[in-house]
Design a protein around this motif. Structure first.
Motif, PDB file in Angstrom:
ATOM      1  N   ASP A   6      31.408  31.496  31.710  1.00 18.27           N
ATOM      2  CA  ASP A   6      32.237  31.970  32.811  1.00 18.27           C
ATOM      3  C   ASP A   6      31.419  32.889  33.714  1.00 18.27           C
ATOM      4  O   ASP A   6      30.507  33.579  33.260  1.00 18.27           O
ATOM      5  CB  ASP A   6      33.437  32.762  32.282  1.00 18.27           C
ATOM      6  CG  ASP A   6      34.490  31.852  31.690  1.00 18.27           C
ATOM      7  OD1 ASP A   6      34.450  30.646  31.965  1.00 18.27           O
ATOM      8  OD2 ASP A   6      35.349  32.364  30.965  1.00 18.27           O
ATOM      9  N   LEU A   7      31.774  32.917  34.983  1.00 16.48           N
ATOM     10  CA  LEU A   7      31.133  33.837  35.916  1.00 16.48           C
ATOM     11  C   LEU A   7      31.637  35.252  35.652  1.00 16.48           C
ATOM     12  O   LEU A   7      32.789  35.455  35.259  1.00 16.48           O
ATOM     13  CB  LEU A   7      31.465  33.439  37.355  1.00 16.48           C
ATOM     14  CG  LEU A   7      30.822  32.138  37.857  1.00 16.48           C
ATOM     15  CD1 LEU A   7      31.391  31.782  39.215  1.00 16.48           C
ATOM     16  CD2 LEU A   7      29.325  32.273  37.939  1.00 16.48           C
ATOM     17  N   GLU A   9      32.855  39.142  36.527  1.00 14.63           N
ATOM     18  CA  GLU A   9      33.797  39.657  37.520  1.00 14.63           C
ATOM     19  C   GLU A   9      33.078  39.996  38.823  1.00 14.63           C
ATOM     20  O   GLU A   9      33.622  39.814  39.909  1.00 14.63           O
ATOM     21  CB  GLU A   9      34.515  40.895  36.979  1.00 14.63           C
ATOM     22  CG  GLU A   9      35.622  40.579  35.999  1.00 14.63           C
ATOM     23  CD  GLU A   9      36.734  39.751  36.612  1.00 14.63           C
ATOM     24  OE1 GLU A   9      37.131  40.027  37.757  1.00 14.63           O
ATOM     25  OE2 GLU A   9      37.184  38.801  35.949  1.00 14.63           O
ATOM     26  N   ASP A  11      30.404  38.474  40.061  1.00 15.91           N
ATOM     27  CA  ASP A  11      30.137  37.221  40.775  1.00 15.91           C
ATOM     28  C   ASP A  11      31.406  36.668  41.418  1.00 15.91           C
ATOM     29  O   ASP A  11      31.380  36.160  42.540  1.00 15.91           O
ATOM     30  CB  ASP A  11      29.536  36.187  39.833  1.00 15.91           C
ATOM     31  CG  ASP A  11      28.106  36.518  39.440  1.00 15.91           C
ATOM     32  OD1 ASP A  11      27.462  37.284  40.174  1.00 15.91           O
ATOM     33  OD2 ASP A  11      27.645  36.013  38.394  1.00 15.91           O
ATOM     34  N   ARG A  12      32.527  36.778  40.718  1.00 11.70           N
ATOM     35  CA  ARG A  12      33.800  36.310  41.279  1.00 11.70           C
ATOM     36  C   ARG A  12      34.169  37.113  42.532  1.00 11.70           C
ATOM     37  O   ARG A  12      34.588  36.554  43.542  1.00 11.70           O
ATOM     38  CB  ARG A  12      34.903  36.429  40.242  1.00 11.70           C
ATOM     39  CG  ARG A  12      34.770  35.444  39.116  1.00 11.70           C
ATOM     40  CD  ARG A  12      35.756  35.759  37.994  1.00 11.70           C
ATOM     41  NE  ARG A  12      35.652  34.800  36.944  1.00 11.70           N
ATOM     42  CZ  ARG A  12      36.325  33.646  36.905  1.00 11.70           C
ATOM     43  NH1 ARG A  12      37.150  33.356  37.865  1.00 11.70           N
ATOM     44  NH2 ARG A  12      36.153  32.819  35.908  1.00 11.70           N
ATOM     45  N   CYS A  34      25.862  29.259  41.486  1.00 10.36           N
ATOM     46  CA  CYS A  34      26.840  28.449  40.758  1.00 10.36           C
ATOM     47  C   CYS A  34      27.109  27.188  41.568  1.00 10.36           C
ATOM     48  O   CYS A  34      26.531  26.981  42.619  1.00 10.36           O
ATOM     49  CB  CYS A  34      28.125  29.241  40.519  1.00 10.36           C
ATOM     50  SG  CYS A  34      29.003  29.670  42.021  1.00 10.36           S
ATOM     51  N   ILE A  42      37.438  29.284  42.579  1.00  2.60           N
ATOM     52  CA  ILE A  42      37.626  30.740  42.511  1.00  2.60           C
ATOM     53  C   ILE A  42      38.271  31.255  43.793  1.00  2.60           C
ATOM     54  O   ILE A  42      39.183  32.080  43.760  1.00  2.60           O
ATOM     55  CB  ILE A  42      36.289  31.447  42.225  1.00  2.60           C
ATOM     56  CG1 ILE A  42      35.869  31.166  40.783  1.00  2.60           C
ATOM     57  CG2 ILE A  42      36.390  32.944  42.472  1.00  2.60           C
ATOM     58  CD1 ILE A  42      34.479  31.611  40.446  1.00  2.60           C
ATOM     59  N   HIS A  43      37.835  30.761  44.936  1.00  4.34           N
ATOM     60  CA  HIS A  43      38.404  31.203  46.202  1.00  4.34           C
ATOM     61  C   HIS A  43      39.865  30.756  46.320  1.00  4.34           C
ATOM     62  O   HIS A  43      40.725  31.520  46.774  1.00  4.34           O
ATOM     63  CB  HIS A  43      37.576  30.674  47.370  1.00  4.34           C
ATOM     64  CG  HIS A  43      37.981  31.258  48.673  1.00  4.34           C
ATOM     65  ND1 HIS A  43      38.631  30.511  49.623  1.00  4.34           N
ATOM     66  CD2 HIS A  43      37.859  32.510  49.187  1.00  4.34           C
ATOM     67  CE1 HIS A  43      38.889  31.273  50.670  1.00  4.34           C
ATOM     68  NE2 HIS A  43      38.431  32.498  50.427  1.00  4.34           N
ATOM     69  N   TRP A  46      42.016  32.929  44.182  1.00  2.81           N
ATOM     70  CA  TRP A  46      42.227  34.233  44.797  1.00  2.81           C
ATOM     71  C   TRP A  46      43.267  34.157  45.923  1.00  2.81           C
ATOM     72  O   TRP A  46      44.113  35.030  46.062  1.00  2.81           O
ATOM     73  CB  TRP A  46      40.912  34.784  45.337  1.00  2.81           C
ATOM     74  CG  TRP A  46      41.076  36.120  45.953  1.00  2.81           C
ATOM     75  CD1 TRP A  46      41.233  37.313  45.313  1.00  2.81           C
ATOM     76  CD2 TRP A  46      41.132  36.409  47.342  1.00  2.81           C
ATOM     77  NE1 TRP A  46      41.365  38.312  46.215  1.00  2.81           N
ATOM     78  CE2 TRP A  46      41.313  37.796  47.478  1.00  2.81           C
ATOM     79  CE3 TRP A  46      41.040  35.636  48.485  1.00  2.81           C
ATOM     80  CZ2 TRP A  46      41.403  38.407  48.714  1.00  2.81           C
ATOM     81  CZ3 TRP A  46      41.129  36.241  49.709  1.00  2.81           C
ATOM     82  CH2 TRP A  46      41.314  37.630  49.811  1.00  2.81           C
ATOM     83  N   THR A  52      41.224  36.786  40.397  1.00  6.01           N
ATOM     84  CA  THR A  52      40.147  35.853  40.084  1.00  6.01           C
ATOM     85  C   THR A  52      39.785  35.863  38.613  1.00  6.01           C
ATOM     86  O   THR A  52      38.832  35.216  38.214  1.00  6.01           O
ATOM     87  CB  THR A  52      38.875  36.195  40.886  1.00  6.01           C
ATOM     88  OG1 THR A  52      38.430  37.494  40.516  1.00  6.01           O
ATOM     89  CG2 THR A  52      39.112  36.106  42.357  1.00  6.01           C
ATOM     90  N   SER A  53      40.518  36.596  37.797  1.00  5.66           N
ATOM     91  CA  SER A  53      40.149  36.719  36.387  1.00  5.66           C
ATOM     92  C   SER A  53      40.334  35.395  35.655  1.00  5.66           C
ATOM     93  O   SER A  53      41.181  34.582  36.000  1.00  5.66           O
ATOM     94  CB  SER A  53      40.972  37.797  35.708  1.00  5.66           C
ATOM     95  OG  SER A  53      42.336  37.438  35.722  1.00  5.66           O
ATOM     96  N   SER A  54      39.531  35.217  34.631  1.00  2.60           N
ATOM     97  CA  SER A  54      39.600  34.014  33.813  1.00  2.60           C
ATOM     98  C   SER A  54      40.451  34.302  32.583  1.00  2.60           C
ATOM     99  O   SER A  54      40.271  35.317  31.925  1.00  2.60           O
ATOM    100  CB  SER A  54      38.199  33.595  33.389  1.00  2.60           C
ATOM    101  OG  SER A  54      38.261  32.531  32.473  1.00  2.60           O
TER     102      SER A  54
END
Length: 91
Positions: A6-7, A9, A11-12, A34, A42-43, A46, A52-54
């Motif tokens: 996962d990316l 936070e 990076d997100r 990525c 991700i965008h 959001w 944007t959390s996983s």
């Protein structure tokens, strides 16, 4: 082929801010390192959720032996190598 990690936070957040400043999807993906599909998802998450959390969790069964037990077992095996598994279990 394994799954990608996962990316972070950071990076997100970087993806969201870059897209808000008008950076293209391809350029944002190159900056973060990525895939373009990751930037898009991700965008979009959001925009739709404001977050944007996983929510991805760890996979697999929980470990049977905890870290402390693993260290103890390792120590027992090193002390007497010819022991069988049933003898180790008894200890």
């Amino acid at each position: 082929m394994g799954e990608a990690a996962d990316l972070s936070e950071f990076d997100r957040g970087y993806i969201v801010m870059a897209r808000r400043f008008g950076t293209s999807i391809t350029e944002t993906a190159r900056l973060v390192g990525c895939s373009r599909s990751a930037v898009v998802s991700i965008h979009a998450k959001w925009i739709n959720d404001g977050d944007t959390s996983s929510r991805r969790q760890g996979v697999g069964c929980p470990r049977v032996i905890k870290e402390r037990g693993r260290r103890r077992l390792s120590r027992l095996v090193k002390q007497n190598r010819p022991q069988t598994a049933s003898q180790l279990t008894a200890q």
